[in-house]
Design an enzyme around this catalytic site. Structure first.
Site, mmCIF file in Angstrom:
data_model
loop_
_atom_site.group_PDB
_atom_site.id
_atom_site.type_symbol
_atom_site.label_atom_id
_atom_site.label_comp_id
_atom_site.label_asym_id
_atom_site.label_seq_id
_atom_site.Cartn_x
_atom_site.Cartn_y
_atom_site.Cartn_z
ATOM 1 N N ASP A 506 0.835 -1.195 0.000
ATOM 2 C CA ASP A 506 0.000 0.000 0.000
ATOM 3 C C ASP A 506 0.872 1.248 0.000
ATOM 4 O OD1 ASP A 506 -2.170 -1.607 0.155
ATOM 5 O OD2 ASP A 506 -2.513 -1.331 2.311
ATOM 6 N N ASP A 508 1.069 3.734 1.792
ATOM 7 C CA ASP A 508 0.939 4.456 3.059
ATOM 8 C C ASP A 508 2.069 4.057 4.004
ATOM 9 O OD1 ASP A 508 0.319 1.934 3.895
ATOM 10 O OD2 ASP A 508 -1.767 2.357 4.408
#
Ligand code: TTJ
Length: 645
Positions: A506, A508
């Site tokens: 991801d 993030d």
């Protein structure tokens, strides 16, 4: 030059031919004319001042990067001799700067530290400089000489008075842009790294680094490196972010067979060894005889102590060197008259006398230290015995997996969705965070050439676990079997089943964390995969923008803003912020992140001038049809793994 123009005789012509050879083939003398070679010029000059410090005649060296990227190095030593040398008819200064390999020949006594990677001296720097000026303070006078591209502009002359009692040498030079075509800009951090190392290796020496290239009105950047404890302080600096298992730093020093030996070491509670070796202040990344001597003495002395003190029973096996060096940080520094460098990259010490010298000094002084500090001996041996047990357990686990894979044919992990093409050249594997993203990736992929291996949750931090746990970890076992190469001593890159290993997480903080853990694992266990450029990071988009049935993907906030200012900011914009790969449907995942024609990949490299333990750099690789708006991605994003996560 005017009426001071220098007359060239036969000797001078020979000298000029020497320096001309340097200008013709600079690579032969400084290795490269790229950034590394440029910085090397500074070390070559500084090495001369460090020699003076080693002779006990100088305790302060200043290095300044001037506003115009020229470099000034000065010291408070005795000054390069200004008198005329009878043999050559030249001043000492002129000999140093115009005759090849003259560096370090003066003085006698002490060690000739031929410095730097190639040990070529000041005349090479002079030959490769647009101009170079030297000033020597001697008996109250300042003597000066200037050279342009190696050629003397005027004979050494007195240009003024210097402070009563002051002596020293100052050299200023401007690297020749026609030689250093790639760059002539000095990087503060690169110089800082090496100068700090020099200061650690020369106890008591103060080195000041200054950068004058600051905005008007601002103060220059200035740092001082000064370590009274020398390599002992080097060890505590390296252990700064670690938990040490005892407070003392062991320190051994002595002279034997014309070798000066210094060793400092201390254990921390990690499982990795960090040993740095130096010969005449030059790093020897491939080790050599000094390292061998150290290992022999360390292993023997600890085993002898353990047996004598019944910490190993008669029936127990000896501890291996690896067991004892688990979590050990050490510096081995030797000074030697005539160092012989071996190996492909000439970074390995070959002198046999260094092996015995280090072994006997470490052996004697460590034996004494352990007798005086039984508590330290116990801490180290307790840790080593645990390491020995873990190693046994790991070997058993490994034997088991080896046997298993022989039984099950290839023994590929169950979660792996392999590709159908069996030629590794064409194949790539995506290591995907999480089962749901793994599912999308399996649907999206091009089955012929793309394999998917989903990993569940965070993978083990190999910096914080012993080998037995690492080999027992399911995610790690799955990767090892999927790649096909084996690890450590079993590693064989010719068995690699995929040309590209792509980490897809991801976009993030958690995703970055998982990528870090993955890279740490690969770096520690299969560094050749990274060195040979097989490891990549996928770049999923952060935003999707839909407007009037058209779709854009943005890979950063900046890029989103750019797109928005192109299409107009109004209520027809539908913006979706992707929180994870799982939010994309397979088609989107394919379009944005997996399709070789459209995706962006970052290739992971080892950073050569690494400061951190694991310093990786990324270069951008893009698909063939790259839209110009993707250019925002930094070409050489730097990624330092934080080992304390
Ligand atoms: C050699 O022995 C006699 C007294 O002077 C010694 C000497 O040459 N010392 C010396 C050389 N100190 N510093 C240098 C030096 C400094 C710089 C910045 C550059 C060079 C090439 C030499």
């Amino acid at each position: 030059m005017g009426n001071e123009e220098v007359q060239y005789g036969a000797d001078q012509i020979q000298i000029l031919e020497g320096l001309e050879a340097v200008r013709k083939r600079p690579g032969m003398y400084i290795g490269t004319t790229a950034s590394r070679g440029l910085h090397h010029l500074v070390y070559e000059i500084v090495d001369n001042s460090v020699d003076e410090a080693l002779a006990g005649a100088c305790d302060h060296i200043e290095v300044t990067i001037n506003e115009d990227n020229t470099i000034c190095v000065s010291d408070n030593g005795r000054g390069i001799p200004v008198g005329v040398n009878h043999k050559s008819g030249l001043t000492g200064v002129e000999v140093v700067f115009t005759i090849l390999h003259a560096g370090g020949k003066f003085g006698g006594g002490g060690y000739k530290v031929s410095g730097g990677l190639h040990g070529v001296g000041a005349s090479v720097v002079n030959a490769l400089s647009d101009w170079l000026e030297v000033e020597v303070c001697h008996e109250g006078k300042v003597y000066k000489q200037r050279y342009e591209r190696g050629k003397v502009c005027y004979p050494l002359k007195v240009v003024g008075d210097c402070e009563e009692g002051r002596t020293g040498t100052k050299v200023t030079f401007k690297p020749d842009e026609t030689i250093f075509k790639e760059t002539t800009v000095f990087e503060y951090d690169i110089l800082k790294q090496r100068l700090r190392e020099m200061a650690f290796l020369t106890k008591g020496l103060k080195i000041t680094l200054r950068d004058m290239r600051v905005e008007e009105g601002e103060n220059p950047i200035e740092e001082h490196f000064h370590y009274e404890g020398g390599i002992k302080e080097f060890v505590s600096y390296l252990n700064k972010s670690k938990t040490v298992i005892y407070d003392q730093i062991m320190y051994f020093e002595g002279d034997r067979n014309n070798v000066h030996v210094e060793v400092a070491m201390q254990h921390n509670d990690s499982y990795t060894e960090s040993t740095y070796t130096f010969v005449n202040n030059i790093n020897t990344p491939e080790g050599g005889t000094h390292l061998e001597g150290f290992k022999i003495a360390l292993t023997k002395t600890f085993n002898d102590y353990a047996r004598a003190n019944k910490m190993l029973k008669d029936s127990d096996e000896n501890l291996t060197g690896e067991d004892i060096r688990e979590g050990l940080t050490s510096i081995i520094s030797v000074k030697i008259e005539d160092p012989q460098f071996e190996g492909q990259t000439k970074q390995k010490l070959g002198n046999t006398e260094a092996r015995g010298a280090v072994a006997s000094i470490v052996g004697e002084q460590l034996t004494y230290f352990l007798e005086q500090n039984p508590n330290v001996a116990k801490m180290v041996l307790d840790k080593s015995i645990l390491a020995q047990r873990a190693r046994d357990a790991a070997r058993k686990a490994r034997d088991l997996t080896r046997r298993k894979s022989a039984l099950d044919g290839l023994g590929l992990p169950g979660k792996l969705a392999d590709c159908s093409d069996k030629d590794p050249k064409n194949c790539e594997i995506f290591i995907v965070e999480g089962d749901s993203a793994g599912g999308s990736a399996k649907t999206a992929r091009s089955r012929a050439t793309q394999a998917i291996l989903p990993l569940r949750g965070k993978i083990l931090n190999v910096e914080k676990a012993r080998v037995d746990r690492i080999y027992g970890n399911a995610e790690i076992k799955a990767m090892i079997t999927a790649f096909g190469t084996g690890i450590h001593e079993d590693f064989d890159i010719s068995k690699l089943r995929y040309n590209k290993i792509i980490i897809m997480t991801d976009a993030d903080v958690d995703g970055a964390h998982i990528a870090t853990l993955m890279l740490t694992f690969l770096y520690r266990f299969m560094p050749d995969l990274i060195k040979d450029g097989h490891v990549f990071l996928a770049q999923p988009p952060l935003y999707k923008l839909e407007k009037n049935r058209q779709v854009w993907y943005a890979y950063s906030d900046d890029e989103l803003n750019k797109i928005l200012s192109d299409v107009g900011r109004d209520q027809n914009n539908k913006i979706q912020r992707y929180k994870g790969l799982g939010e994309m449907d397979p088609e989107q995942l394919w379009e944005t992140t997996m399709d070789p024609e459209r995706r962006i990949l970052l290739r992971v490299n080892l950073n050569e001038e690494a400061e951190s333990d694991i310093d990786l750099t990324f270069t951008t690789l893009m698909g063939d049809k790259v839209e110009p708006r993707r250019d925002f991605i930094e070409k050489n994003a730097k990624f330092v793994t934080n080992l304390d996560i």
